[in-house]
Design an enzyme around this catalytic site. Structure first.
Site, PDB file in Angstrom:
ATOM      1  N   VAL A  58       0.900  -1.250  -0.090  1.00  0.00           N
ATOM      2  CA  VAL A  58       0.122   0.035  -0.108  1.00  0.00           C
ATOM      3  C   VAL A  58       0.860   1.302   0.114  1.00  0.00           C
ATOM      4  CG1 VAL A  58      -0.186   0.455   2.475  1.00  0.00           C
ATOM      5  CG2 VAL A  58      -2.115   1.020   1.094  1.00  0.00           C
ATOM      6  N   TYR A  59       2.253   1.010   0.445  1.00  0.00           N
ATOM      7  CA  TYR A  59       3.087   2.579   0.446  1.00  0.00           C
ATOM      8  C   TYR A  59       3.052   2.998  -0.957  1.00  0.00           C
ATOM      9  CZ  TYR A  59       4.845   0.839   4.714  1.00  0.00           C
ATOM     10  OH  TYR A  59       4.490   0.516   6.287  1.00  0.00           O
ATOM     11  N   SER A  60       2.455   4.320  -0.958  1.00  0.00           N
ATOM     12  CA  SER A  60       2.604   5.052  -2.170  1.00  0.00           C
ATOM     13  C   SER A  60       2.050   4.411  -3.382  1.00  0.00           C
ATOM     14  CB  SER A  60       3.993   5.715  -2.592  1.00  0.00           C
ATOM     15  OG  SER A  60       4.640   6.400  -1.562  1.00  0.00           O
ATOM     16  N   GLY A  62       2.023   1.230  -4.167  1.00  0.00           N
ATOM     17  CA  GLY A  62       2.877   0.150  -4.844  1.00  0.00           C
ATOM     18  C   GLY A  62       4.050   0.715  -5.291  1.00  0.00           C
TER      19      GLY A  62
END
Length: 321
Positions: A58-60, A62
């Site tokens: 979920v960070y940025s 993908g």
């Protein structure tokens, strides 16, 4: 660099958190560094001996996984790296776009591997507990991911100790792959994990890899100071309270008296706890990496620890959802 065991793996006692690196135009981390600016920090971490890297799907949206995968492929030998990612957060709108169902886990491990450019991750973690899915479904799916060769080990993140204990019991009861790590919220400003989760991990031989060891940077600067991240980090703004100001001031006092940075003091306090395996640090400035490595050799006195802990007040549970 010092190394320790996480399950059977050798990991650096500092883990580089990759949430700091990602396309700032994607997801909800507008303060993250784009790829060109991220790569020097990843290379510097490797040069310092760090071999443990933690990201999440979920960070940025993908793009953190993409940046992580390309940099590590360019700068490191895959067999020497311990690469961790996580699953749970929403990756697309509509049904089945988030959570820990068998369908979501099977889809997201493949997407993470694609973005990371690797055939497997060393540590695949559930980012949070999913009470909407039967626990047995989630745990068997994770077991199958390991048996497929797409992950070497599995870990968990912030949840209640009773939930983690139930998961460990269910895994043992069914002969499924067991969680080997807990990535939880733990620092000088938030010590609620000392009540139940940390003793549980110590008893069960679970590695502890705390997130936000610097309390979203609160422990590294004056209480009223602001940064680009503090102005946009809605989740971080919910974690700490005004009464924590005293502890921040005590960290500053110890750092000044010892002639070291506040970050070194805060991290040294965390590292002295034998249940802690490797704190996950965020690095967007060269000095932050230097401070983290220096903290491995910095020891607090018993009197300094007593001072740092003296003003702590109980907090509501923060970080589990």
């Amino acid at each position: 660099m010092r190394y320790t065991k996480l399950a059977g793996m050798d990991v650096s006692e500092i883990c580089l958190g990759m949430m700091s690196y990602g396309d700032p135009q994607k997801g909800n981390h507008a303060w993250s560094l784009p790829e060109e600016d991220s790569r020097p920090f990843i290379k510097a971490a490797l040069d310092a001996g760090i071999n443990f890297f933690d990201t999440a799907n979920v960070y940025s949206a993908g793009s953190s996984e993409e940046i992580t995968g390309r940099a590590l492929k360019n700068f490191a030998r895959r067999e020497e790296i311990v690469l961790a990612t996580k699953v749970h957060g929403r990756m697309h709108q509509g049904p089945n776009g988030a959570g820990l169902s068998r369908k979501a886990i099977f889809a997201e491990i493949d997407e993470s591997l694609r973005r990371l450019g690797t055939d497997y991750v060393d540590l695949y973690q559930i980012h949070r507990f999913d009470s909407t899915v039967p626990l047995e479904e989630t745990l068997e799916a994770l077991h199958d991911v390991v048996k497929s060769g797409k992950a070497r080990y599995i870990g968990a993140s912030s949840m209640y100790a009773w939930q983690f204990a139930k998961a460990l019991f269910t895994q043992r009861q069914n002969g499924w792959t067991r969680f080997v790590s807990m990535q939880n919220h733990y620092n000088l400003l938030y010590r609620e994990e000392e009540r139940e989760m940390l003793p549980l991990c110590a008893d069960q031989g679970i590695a502890v890899i705390p997130w936000s060891p610097m309390a979203r940077g609160r422990l590294t600067r004056d209480w009223d100071a602001t940064t680009a991240r503090t102005e946009t980090d809605e989740f971080g703004s919910t974690l700490y309270v005004e009464s924590d100001r005293t502890i921040v001031e005590q960290v500053a006092a110890v750092a000044s008296a010892r002639g070291v940075s506040r970050a070194q003091v805060a991290l040294a306090w965390l590292l002295r706890n034998p249940v802690v395996t490797a704190p996950i640090i965020g690095v967007t400035k060269p000095a932050q990496l230097d401070d983290a490595v220096a903290a491995l050799e910095f020891e607090l006195t018993d009197d300094e620890v007593e001072l740092l802990e003296s003003a702590y007040q109980p907090h509501r549970i923060a970080g589990h959802v």
